[in-house]
Design a protein around this motif. Structure first.
Motif, PDB file in Angstrom:
ATOM      1  N   LEU A  62      -5.729  -0.492  -6.415  1.00  0.00           N
ATOM      2  CA  LEU A  62      -5.187  -0.843  -5.098  1.00  0.00           C
ATOM      3  C   LEU A  62      -6.019  -1.962  -4.495  1.00  0.00           C
ATOM      4  N   ASN A  87      -1.286   0.349   8.083  1.00  0.00           N
ATOM      5  CA  ASN A  87      -1.764  -0.245   6.841  1.00  0.00           C
ATOM      6  C   ASN A  87      -3.062   0.433   6.409  1.00  0.00           C
ATOM      7  N   ALA A 133      -2.328   3.966   5.248  1.00  0.00           N
ATOM      8  CA  ALA A 133      -1.691   3.972   3.930  1.00  0.00           C
ATOM      9  C   ALA A 133      -2.735   3.735   2.837  1.00  0.00           C
ATOM     10  N   LYS A 134      -3.692   2.843   3.135  1.00  0.00           N
ATOM     11  CA  LYS A 134      -4.761   2.557   2.170  1.00  0.00           C
ATOM     12  C   LYS A 134      -5.624   3.784   1.943  1.00  0.00           C
ATOM     13  N   LEU A 155      -5.230   9.853  -2.814  1.00  0.00           N
ATOM     14  CA  LEU A 155      -4.352  10.263  -3.905  1.00  0.00           C
ATOM     15  C   LEU A 155      -4.937   9.830  -5.243  1.00  0.00           C
ATOM     16  N   ARG A 189       3.800   5.704  -5.519  1.00  0.00           N
ATOM     17  CA  ARG A 189       3.707   5.749  -6.973  1.00  0.00           C
ATOM     18  C   ARG A 189       2.650   6.769  -7.412  1.00  0.00           C
ATOM     19  N   ALA A 243       0.839  -1.193   0.000  1.00  0.00           N
ATOM     20  CA  ALA A 243       0.000   0.000   0.000  1.00  0.00           C
ATOM     21  C   ALA A 243       0.874   1.242   0.000  1.00  0.00           C
ATOM     22  N   LYS A 244       1.989   1.178   0.750  1.00  0.00           N
ATOM     23  CA  LYS A 244       2.910   2.309   0.807  1.00  0.00           C
ATOM     24  C   LYS A 244       3.542   2.565  -0.562  1.00  0.00           C
ATOM     25  N   GLU A 257       2.382   1.696  -3.468  1.00  0.00           N
ATOM     26  CA  GLU A 257       1.338   2.176  -4.360  1.00  0.00           C
ATOM     27  C   GLU A 257       1.055   3.663  -4.105  1.00  0.00           C
ATOM     28  N   ALA A 258       0.998   4.037  -2.827  1.00  0.00           N
ATOM     29  CA  ALA A 258       0.737   5.440  -2.485  1.00  0.00           C
ATOM     30  C   ALA A 258       1.873   6.323  -2.993  1.00  0.00           C
ATOM     31  N   GLY A 285      -3.089   0.685 -11.650  1.00  0.00           N
ATOM     32  CA  GLY A 285      -3.001   1.310 -10.334  1.00  0.00           C
ATOM     33  C   GLY A 285      -4.018   0.804  -9.320  1.00  0.00           C
ATOM     34  N   GLU A 337      -4.830   6.883   2.442  1.00  0.00           N
ATOM     35  CA  GLU A 337      -4.014   7.879   1.749  1.00  0.00           C
ATOM     36  C   GLU A 337      -3.917   7.550   0.256  1.00  0.00           C
ATOM     37  N   ALA A 338      -3.718   6.273  -0.040  1.00  0.00           N
ATOM     38  CA  ALA A 338      -3.628   5.858  -1.444  1.00  0.00           C
ATOM     39  C   ALA A 338      -4.955   6.130  -2.160  1.00  0.00           C
TER      40      ALA A 338
END
Lengths: 588, 588
Positions: B561, B520, B523-524, B530, A529, A523-524, A526-527, B559, B526-527
């Motif tokens: 996720l 985790n 991060a998810k 984004l 990227r 996930a990190k 991917e974030a 991309g 945040e992803a």
């Protein structure tokens, strides 16, 4: 050795195989020079049970149980604690298989062992035989203090000590002739050598050393100088004298002379289990573990004394660590022949004192340095049953003690208990040459390095290595102090109960944690990227005047992805508990 | 009750407080009607140790130890296993404090208890007293089978059974008059009631019921009809008859009549520990646990028999679950008064059978329904020491059994063992009213709901609740089958050893896992944020013709996720191990 002569039967069909806790199965038994192969003839079983390959070297006991005119049962117990009952039709088959397995499991020459016949099917990244060369290991150890210590080649041809390696460390002020003379004064020529140098913040260096008992009857100036050289400029040192039943009284008698011979060293006698104690303890523990419906489990566990022995040994290791780290006093561990308890104690003390030995590479190096090179007689200790008196679970006891420390410090080790189980199994019987023979001299004679594969070559393959990693590992730079209270010690069930207890759910927990951490990493990535892509697009938009400068910067600040590790600091040093430090004056 | 009369000394300065495993401290002791307050007068201690508030209700034993003309020592043992030694200067102070604490800890009226005086400083989201109302709980239980069962108000005024709640479930075909008649035939009026309906995939419904022993001497048609109604259309049922030393022989004697009275029910006698057995076992376990340097630890643990009792009880719970789930046979658990072992067994069986009871809410509901409402005499079982014979760690034994199942299925429970420790502590002494009194009738008389705060109000606050959550929880829809082999059971160290053993490192491991999972999640999020932003910017760019359509879609595919949960499926049903199912014909 011609195995063909020993194999009186090479295949038996329709054997009923029974194992504790599993359903009985109809199988075919095949016998080769090194393996007993059980193949499943029914197709309704898991793939895992379709073929079981068992090294003859792993056999602890093979014996005939009940017997009828038409059939009989062989009971096969392996050193890894597995038990198989084979119900065989035809009295000849029973007798022939018994005789074949007895002969093949009693082959005692290391040069006939399986590692010499094993064709490995993998490409190791590194050749394990060159991973832990004494030259490099010693130079790491002596880092920054090469003027105090030097590496001697006095034993390069194994003439000074037949069970030490070719290279050894001695104080710089002691010449090779003196070392050779000192060796004559020690049982088995095992002269005192430092195994680890503990560095304090103030750059003080405190050595941990090992050696065998002195030969009683005369004094030896060279030995006295060598011991004094190990103490160096440190104010006082401790000689930890391991004793057990078989310790000859003549050795322990000369106390008074001893103190005058080695001034500023205080001798501390510690009574620890002997090889026989460990072997008997292990036997009764194994019996208790293989009896899953046993109502008296806890009493039998207590009666086996295994955990008492773990406690005594761990307690002594903590005492050593405490003397070195808190008292800043050099410690020399001595034992009549210094090949068993000494190995356990000096390596456990390093696990406590040295964070490097808690990494995977450092732990392998420790085993290579302080067990294999140091001449722990792996081959004899795991001998066939006809040489029982020289056998004993010394290395297993060490691994169990490491397990206990790991349990109390689950985040301070780079590896998990899996590698401990793996090492235990390979030390008993293996396709790899690492645990072959008793010492470097024997290994040189058999050309083990030339003709076998190292266990480390196998272990250091990426996919094997990654399975050993502890996903919770956070390097802990401190000395660690496990509790040695009896209630803090638990049975190592992943080793002792693995064949009788379902360990699936605990494994599931560990697997789940690993997966979550893996997904966290993904996930990190991917974030990161996405952030990069967004940045580029924003830059483009900025260039084209689509958005204002302020807008972008705002976003960036807010969108910062934290990739920090958890900041719980548990690494402040804890004080050791419940260990009495013997005072220098209190000499009894 | 006027506490002021009982308080002979309200403050003593300069008391030296000693606790096992901690340094002694100079403290001030203050005594209120409900608390002993130890305040630290030295300022060099952790904040946590600055003030210790101890409820008098939690005192197990208070006694005078050595005594000198100038000073004396009071030894204070609490039910949560803490021990304090107070070294007090001045003989009057010692005598007065002893007398004060003895009187205050022996106040036995529930209406004088602390929960009636406690001013809670939190705003609960929900009032715990209304969280588990029998009306709603029963309608959940009876879901889809309301034609077979009905809720009766026959005990609304507690006239039929003084220890049951106001509402109870009975078979629809049995009228209230028959229920009242059946109750007269059961000890304490505790007529048979279903507590759980197990639903199989084919919609078959198998009830688990509870009740007390019948009163010997006559037959009761209504009771026989009630029991037959519980069996319903099921082919056969099992009456699990809990026996221990104090079971009167007259009750167990009438076997032959019994079988004819309750046809198609097979009676199975199970010998389980009595209240006295549990109390004595707990006492010797506590002594062993408070002796950390004890060399005979394992033998003493075995001699306490605590884990043997855990095993017997867990084994019986597995038997019940097996009869219900595998044999599809209704089970009725009976005990002379059905308030102790019955509570443990029916609730453990539900933990095994019903995934809901392994959620936090479901577990609270289970305790409310099958312990509190069902009339387990919490107040009497945790009485002061002057009523020792009626005391016993029944609820604690249940929690320990849940801990054992949790240890074997660490991902199948929504909560961790923390809540088990919390519940144990509150059941002994608490600021909340949940565990006050012995049954609903007493609670109504004392107006507990009106004048005290429910433990559930406290527990269900977001921050308290989240601390109880198991970050590894994955709902497991299956029946779970723990191993009951003695070697699979371990001492519940987080409860029994918490005051003597350092539990920091294990706590650190758990905390680290929780943090990783938390990161985790972040991060998810945040992803995702984004990604959304990027999408918008891309859309904008697309509208302006800055990028081509294909470009954007490409990105999107790559991309994506993944936010899937781990897919290890361990939830296939496992077969229960080592439990013998009594055959219907084999009636001894």
């Amino acid at each position: 050795m011609e195995f063909a002569e020993l194999i009186k039967v090479s295949r038996i069909d329709n054997v009923r195989v029974r194992r504790p806790g599993k359903p009985a199965m109809e199988m075919t038994v095949a016998i080769t020079g090194h393996h007993l192969i059980l193949s499943n003839t029914q197709n309704n079983q898991d793939i895992g049970d379709r073929e079981i390959w068992l090294l003859h070297r792993g056999i602890l006991i093979v014996q005939k149980e009940n017997d009828s005119p038409r059939s009989g049962t062989l009971c096969l117990k392996y050193k890894d604690l597995r038990t198989f009952y084979l119900d065989i039709i035809g009295p000849d088959n029973v007798v022939n298989l018994l005789s074949t397995l007895s002969s093949l499991s009693n082959v005692s020459e290391a040069s006939s062992a399986y590692p010499f016949f094993y064709n490995h099917g993998f490409k190791g990244l590194e050749d394990g035989w060159f991973l832990f060369r004494p030259e490099e290991e010693y130079s790491k150890l002596l880092l920054k203090c090469e003027n105090i210590w030097r590496v001697t080649k006095v034993n390069y041809e194994f003439n000074v000590c037949s069970s030490y390696g070719r290279l050894n460390i001695v104080p710089s002020i002691i010449g090779d002739i003196a070392v050779a003379a000192a060796a004559k004064h020690r049982i088995g020529g095992r002269f005192p050598v430092p195994v680890y140098i503990h560095r304090k913040d103030d750059n003080r260096e405190i050595p941990l050393a090992r050696g065998s008992y002195t030969v009683a009857g005369w004094r030896c100036t060279e030995d006295e100088r060598l011991v004094a050289g190990i103490k160096g400029t440190n104010r006082k040192g401790f000689i930890l004298c391991v004793q057990h039943e078989k310790t000859r009284s003549s050795v322990t008698a000369g106390k008074i002379e001893y103190d005058s011979m080695y001034p500023q060293w205080k001798r501390v006698n510690i009574k620890l289990p002997s090889l026989t104690d460990l072997r008997e303890s292990m036997q009764s523990l194994t019996l208790a573990c293989n009896d899953p419906v046993n109502e008296k489990w806890l009493s039998r566990l207590a009666a086996s004394k295994w955990l008492s022995h773990v406690k005594e040994i761990l307690n002594t290791a903590c005492l050593i660590a405490q003397l070195i780290d808190k008292e800043e006093a050099p410690v020399m561990v001595i034992e009549p022949d210094s090949v068993d308890l000494t190995c356990i104690l000096v390596s456990l003390a390093q696990i406590l004192l040295n964070p490097d030995s808690r990494t995977l590479h450092g732990f392998e190096a420790l085993i290579e340095r302080d067990w294999i090179q140091a001449g722990h007689p792996f081959w004899t200790r795991n001998s066939p049953s006809n040489m029982e008196k020289e056998t004993g679970p010394v290395f297993l006891m060490f691994l169990d003690c490491v397990f206990q420390i790991y349990t109390q410090y689950p985040c301070s080790f780079e590896f998990t208990e899996r590698i401990l189980v793996l090492l235990a199994d390979h030390s008993f019987a293996s396709q790899f040459g690492t645990f072959l023979c008793n010492n470097e001299k024997e290994r040189a004679q058999c050309a083990v390095r030339e003709h076998t594969v190292s266990l480390w070559s196998y272990l250091n393959q990426v996919e094997i290595l990654s399975a050993q990693l502890n996903c919770l590992y956070t390097p802990n730079p401190c000395v660690i102090w496990p509790s040695v209270a009896p209630m803090s010690l638990t049975l190592w069930s992943a080793y002792f109960l693995r064949w009788v207890q379902d360990q699936k759910h605990q494994a599931y927990e560990r697997k789940k944690i690993t997966e979550i951490i893996e997904r966290n990493k993904n996930a990190k990535i991917e974030a990161a990227r996405l952030r990069k892509e967004l940045d580029e697009l924003q830059k483009e938009a900025l260039d084209l005047g689509l958005i204002e400068v302020g807008e972008k910067q705002d976003e960036e600040e807010e969108g910062e992805l934290e990739i920090v590790e958890p900041e719980i600091n548990l690494h402040q040093e804890l004080s050791p508990r419940g260990i009495k430090v013997p005072a220098l004056g209190d000499n009894k």
